[in-house]
Design an enzyme around this catalytic site. Sequence first.
Site, mmCIF file in Angstrom:
data_model
loop_
_atom_site.group_PDB
_atom_site.id
_atom_site.type_symbol
_atom_site.label_atom_id
_atom_site.label_comp_id
_atom_site.label_asym_id
_atom_site.label_seq_id
_atom_site.Cartn_x
_atom_site.Cartn_y
_atom_site.Cartn_z
ATOM 1 N N ASN A 178 -7.720 -7.925 -8.542
ATOM 2 C CA ASN A 178 -6.648 -6.226 -8.614
ATOM 3 C C ASN A 178 -5.390 -6.396 -7.916
ATOM 4 O O ASN A 178 -5.340 -6.571 -6.870
ATOM 5 C CB ASN A 178 -7.342 -4.871 -7.950
ATOM 6 C CG ASN A 178 -6.380 -3.457 -8.524
ATOM 7 O OD1 ASN A 178 -6.378 -3.464 -10.054
ATOM 8 N ND2 ASN A 178 -6.216 -2.958 -7.678
ATOM 9 N N GLU A 179 -4.302 -6.768 -8.328
ATOM 10 C CA GLU A 179 -2.926 -5.938 -7.875
ATOM 11 C C GLU A 179 -2.617 -7.759 -6.855
ATOM 12 O O GLU A 179 -2.819 -6.721 -5.811
ATOM 13 C CB GLU A 179 -2.491 -4.471 -7.322
ATOM 14 C CG GLU A 179 -2.418 -4.384 -8.433
ATOM 15 C CD GLU A 179 -2.326 -2.787 -8.041
ATOM 16 O OE1 GLU A 179 -1.304 -1.293 -8.405
ATOM 17 O OE2 GLU A 179 -2.486 -2.247 -6.183
ATOM 18 N N GLU A 181 -2.300 0.547 -15.968
ATOM 19 C CA GLU A 181 -1.854 1.786 -14.519
ATOM 20 C C GLU A 181 -0.596 2.529 -15.291
ATOM 21 O O GLU A 181 0.334 1.795 -15.314
ATOM 22 C CB GLU A 181 -2.383 1.322 -13.568
ATOM 23 C CG GLU A 181 -4.364 0.646 -13.119
ATOM 24 C CD GLU A 181 -4.331 0.034 -11.397
ATOM 25 O OE1 GLU A 181 -3.615 0.999 -10.881
ATOM 26 O OE2 GLU A 181 -4.982 -0.719 -11.530
ATOM 27 N N GLU A 237 -6.942 7.650 -2.102
ATOM 28 C CA GLU A 237 -6.542 7.867 -3.423
ATOM 29 C C GLU A 237 -7.185 9.188 -4.031
ATOM 30 O O GLU A 237 -6.660 9.443 -5.260
ATOM 31 C CB GLU A 237 -7.024 6.891 -4.381
ATOM 32 C CG GLU A 237 -5.945 5.436 -4.408
ATOM 33 C CD GLU A 237 -7.496 5.268 -4.518
ATOM 34 O OE1 GLU A 237 -5.982 3.880 -4.558
ATOM 35 O OE2 GLU A 237 -8.038 4.209 -5.038
ATOM 36 N N LYS A 238 -7.770 10.236 -2.672
ATOM 37 C CA LYS A 238 -7.780 11.464 -3.350
ATOM 38 C C LYS A 238 -7.180 12.600 -4.034
ATOM 39 O O LYS A 238 -7.766 13.387 -4.484
ATOM 40 C CB LYS A 238 -8.934 12.099 -2.473
ATOM 41 C CG LYS A 238 -8.582 12.531 -1.578
ATOM 42 C CD LYS A 238 -8.949 13.054 -0.323
ATOM 43 C CE LYS A 238 -8.397 14.103 0.830
ATOM 44 N NZ LYS A 238 -7.952 12.683 2.449
#
Length: 678
Positions: A149-150, A307, A355-356
């Site tokens: 990922n990334e 994304e 990331e909430k």
Amino acid sequence: MINEKLPKIWYGGDYNPEQWEPEIWKEDERMFKLAGIDVATVNVFSWELNQPDEHTYDFTQLDETMDRLYKSGVYVCLATSTGAHPAWMARKYPDVLRVDVQGRKRKFGGRHNSCPNSPTYRKYSTLMAGKLAERYKDHPGLLIWHISNEYGGYCYCDNCAAGFREWLKERYGNLDALNKAWNTRFWGHTFYDWEEIVPPSELSEEWGGNRTNFQGISLDYRRFMSHSLLECYRLEYEEIKKHTPNIPVTTNLMGFYPELDYFEWAKYMDIVSWDNYPSLDTPVSFTAMTHDLMRGLKSGDPFMLMEQTPSQQNWQAYNSLKRPGVMRLWSYQAVARGADTVLFFQLRRSIGACEKYHGAVIEHVGHEHTRVFREVAELGRELQQLGDTLLDARTEAKIGIVYDWENRWATELSSGPTIALNYVNEVHKYYDALFQMHVESDMVSVEEDFGKYEIVIAPVMYMVKPGFAKKVEQFVAAGGTFVTTFFSGIVNENDLVTTGGYPGELRSVLGIWAEEIDALFPDQKNQIVMKRSWGSLEGPYECGLLCDLIHSEGAEVLAEYGSDFYKGMPVLTVNKFGKGRAYYVASSPEADFLQGLMKNLCEEKGIKPLLDAPVGVEVARRVKNGLEYLFLLNHNAEASAVEIGASERKDLLANAVVTGSVTVPGRGVVILESKPQS
């Protein structure tokens, strides 16, 4: 088509069911159906769940997720989970942890914390990819593989130092060649043993980000790090392909991310995918340019929007909401420029950690009665309506804009002439001029076939790699138009100056030589004064940043500087070379000048705008099976009328035939299907 199992624009995004209890999963399935979600990216950060210790692999929960999603009508983009190694691995095998540019050994934490040259990381990441591929190779819900990922982040540990030396041996063969390439007689840096070479960290050559004593060493380390991370990707790729040779494989890129050479990476990706996170104040044309770059990585092939946020991000300084309509608008902008997927991060919003507060299709409130969900569901309905109409459609541009990561590295590492020179910004200025005119362009590598284009633009081509100058000469001699700018043709691929006068190897085709380069302070400006009116150019215009003091060697002088001691010296020239022309812009001009210049060049080559649309309305086109699809994207808050001509076109979203004038609602989208217009 990415995978024939799902012949439409894929719709969905990152899904983390492992963060939730089973009773939530059923609610997820219900809401996915309401939103038209048909693809979920899973297992992105589940390495520790799938492998709780060195010898144990447990895919029980992933099995359940794969089966459950498929039964509910949702296909899977299956990640290999190798973007974050488990805590047990860091504890038992500390070689897996990175050393930062300041020489500090990392502890377990965060993500992207794995050394790309760690034998431990390479062993276990490849094993994980292989076990996943073997287990799910025949699963009917598997659409595509998503490795790690990334990718990003450099390491400066002893394993990387050893790997760097081996990479240098392969690149240069012997120390004499390396010392010559790095100009090591400077500051007494001659190397007599490979073991004397260390990474260019803040303990050796670098400081303050991109500042370095030895550009050649730092440039090669960036090449090596991009190569090292790519090797990690390729190990997983090859392991997956042993078991699923016909399932496409990708990893999510990050637009103009500076650390990796994506043109090189794209050679080993079945399809390019990327994560799009503009700010509220990001120029619309910059986002468009980034989409075009992602399309250009594989010479115009469609790409995946892997994304984007449904509304809000969590990691920028000011995380604004996407205003009503903007999510849909920006989704179609991606599709207009080559995306065959619209995927989000994330499908359900996390309740803890960093990331909430990142937006999601399903918000913390947990139901469908939100503005965001309603917009997502409406877009899902439209994508179902479009079906496979737009899949595999291409863009047919006649202008190529050259972008090169190694040139960017070299430009940013340069110890002068100005700290204000930003390679990406200068490229964007030329792209934006065409964007505002509604003229299509491709973002291309130095390896691209220039013969496909009428005009090739290469802003700030500081580094001229082997063969590039000859390629430009052949393109221009055959009738092409070439445009380059100040600070071009200065160095070779090793960042060594090409002596004999700038612009070095480009001097012949441009018909000029540059004597000096003046660096202007931010509040200083010079002027571009036309020697005569030329089409859309009258002037005078402002310029700044850098000013090349050039002399004509056969080139026609079209404009001169207006002030300072070099008043009257050339600032815009054109050189006839064979059947074509080569232009040189010796400073960084204001937007009005660039739009005038681009308009003149397009008129010379017979390149017409797609439409004459109002300011704030983006126009893009894809072509497929003898039909063209014209996208009208209104980035204004108010409605805009666009003249489309007398020919009939089909409005795909409204399912109506239109002609004459079309009104595009504020932040609205119109997609028009027709036979190509003459």
